[in-house]
Design a protein around this motif. Sequence first.
Motif, mmCIF file in Angstrom:
data_model
loop_
_atom_site.group_PDB
_atom_site.id
_atom_site.type_symbol
_atom_site.label_atom_id
_atom_site.label_comp_id
_atom_site.label_asym_id
_atom_site.label_seq_id
_atom_site.Cartn_x
_atom_site.Cartn_y
_atom_site.Cartn_z
ATOM 1 N N ILE A 222 0.937 -1.207 0.042
ATOM 2 C CA ILE A 222 0.002 0.101 0.112
ATOM 3 C C ILE A 222 0.869 1.321 -0.033
ATOM 4 O O ILE A 222 1.557 1.437 1.051
ATOM 5 N N LYS A 223 0.905 2.162 -1.090
ATOM 6 C CA LYS A 223 1.926 3.187 -1.174
ATOM 7 C C LYS A 223 1.300 4.389 -0.515
ATOM 8 O O LYS A 223 -0.025 4.713 -0.270
ATOM 9 N N LYS A 224 2.317 5.353 0.025
ATOM 10 C CA LYS A 224 1.981 6.534 0.681
ATOM 11 C C LYS A 224 1.974 7.499 -0.691
ATOM 12 O O LYS A 224 2.530 7.123 -1.669
ATOM 13 N N PRO A 225 1.509 8.805 -0.580
ATOM 14 C CA PRO A 225 1.259 9.684 -1.618
ATOM 15 C C PRO A 225 2.882 9.745 -2.468
ATOM 16 O O PRO A 225 2.761 10.152 -3.746
ATOM 17 N N GLY A 226 3.770 9.856 -1.707
ATOM 18 C CA GLY A 226 5.004 10.059 -2.113
ATOM 19 C C GLY A 226 5.814 9.111 -2.892
ATOM 20 O O GLY A 226 7.115 9.171 -3.171
ATOM 21 N N TYR A 227 5.399 7.884 -2.973
ATOM 22 C CA TYR A 227 5.820 6.680 -3.524
ATOM 23 C C TYR A 227 6.058 6.939 -4.775
ATOM 24 O O TYR A 227 5.361 7.475 -5.714
ATOM 25 N N ASP A 229 8.957 5.486 -8.407
ATOM 26 C CA ASP A 229 9.652 4.290 -9.071
ATOM 27 C C ASP A 229 11.059 3.978 -8.296
ATOM 28 O O ASP A 229 11.482 2.759 -8.143
ATOM 29 N N ARG A 230 11.644 4.841 -7.820
ATOM 30 C CA ARG A 230 12.822 4.837 -6.938
ATOM 31 C C ARG A 230 12.678 3.786 -5.687
ATOM 32 O O ARG A 230 13.579 3.172 -5.414
ATOM 33 N N ASP A 231 11.495 3.997 -5.192
ATOM 34 C CA ASP A 231 11.058 3.224 -3.932
ATOM 35 C C ASP A 231 11.047 1.828 -4.416
ATOM 36 O O ASP A 231 11.730 0.724 -3.753
ATOM 37 N N THR A 232 10.351 1.552 -5.599
ATOM 38 C CA THR A 232 10.500 0.151 -6.009
ATOM 39 C C THR A 232 11.881 -0.471 -6.285
ATOM 40 O O THR A 232 12.155 -1.497 -5.820
ATOM 41 N N GLY A 233 12.544 0.366 -6.776
ATOM 42 C CA GLY A 233 13.942 -0.213 -6.866
ATOM 43 C C GLY A 233 14.834 -0.325 -5.881
ATOM 44 O O GLY A 233 15.373 -1.266 -5.522
#
Length: 281
Positions: A222-227, A229-233
């Motif tokens: 469940i993502k926060k608003p600031g999520y 592609d860098r977070d995924t990596g």
Amino acid sequence: FGRWLLMSAYHMTEEALLAYIREIRRFRPRFIQAYPSTAAILARYMVEHGVAPFPTVKAVLCGSENLYPWQRDLLAEAFGCRVFSWYGNSEQTVLAGECEESTHYHIFPEYGVVELIGRDGRPVEGPGVLGEVVATNLTNYICPLIRYRTMDLATAATGPCTCGRHYPLLERVEGRLQDFIVTNNHRLISMTAVNMHSDVFDNVVQFQFYQERAGEVLLRLIKKPGYNDRDTGYILGELDKKFEGDVDVTIHFVTEIPRTRRGKYQFLVQKLPLDRWGISV
């Protein structure tokens, strides 16, 4: 039994958490008893919004789920007090809890006899060795359970504890066999290895692993608003290090992660029949 304030584990939205905090302050409890996953939701909200600890709370009491190190740190930070954990089961074959001196679990011998059994069916040797908890209850006079296989995994600790209680000790309880991720070479990885209380998950509200094939897991986020592609990596890279390249992780974004009927939150939904695979420790 004293005063109790009961709060739902099913309605912990941001709006509800504000009301929960107001009610807890009004009630002025000395202790908070909760599932670790439930308490962690409240604690994270308090930390992220700068909410001060409740001044009357002397300790947080956690049970019915595995208490992970990142949860203990988060709860201690938010509530400003000691976090205690206990271990037991609904069959009432084993009961153990932490004392004021350490985080080792003290087994109550008057409640049940506890053994740690290895994959070969024999008692494990020495502290720090993982074994399955096999227990005999001493309180059920109608239908006693003798050498009952709990499917829980734990490690013994050296004793006695500095608290002065001469009880058998468990260094840690890793949880049920179904709380482990299985790698592509059938190695077991405890969920303790996944540290939620770090910057890796800063932009994640909640997560859950799902596994139905060895060496592969689905990670629900469940993502926060600031999520972004860098977070995924970042998440995939850190998990690859923790799993030592033996588990392929696929991320799936969701808006809700359901709880069990008892209100518990599962960090891992394990669909592999590990007991039938012969994987016992």
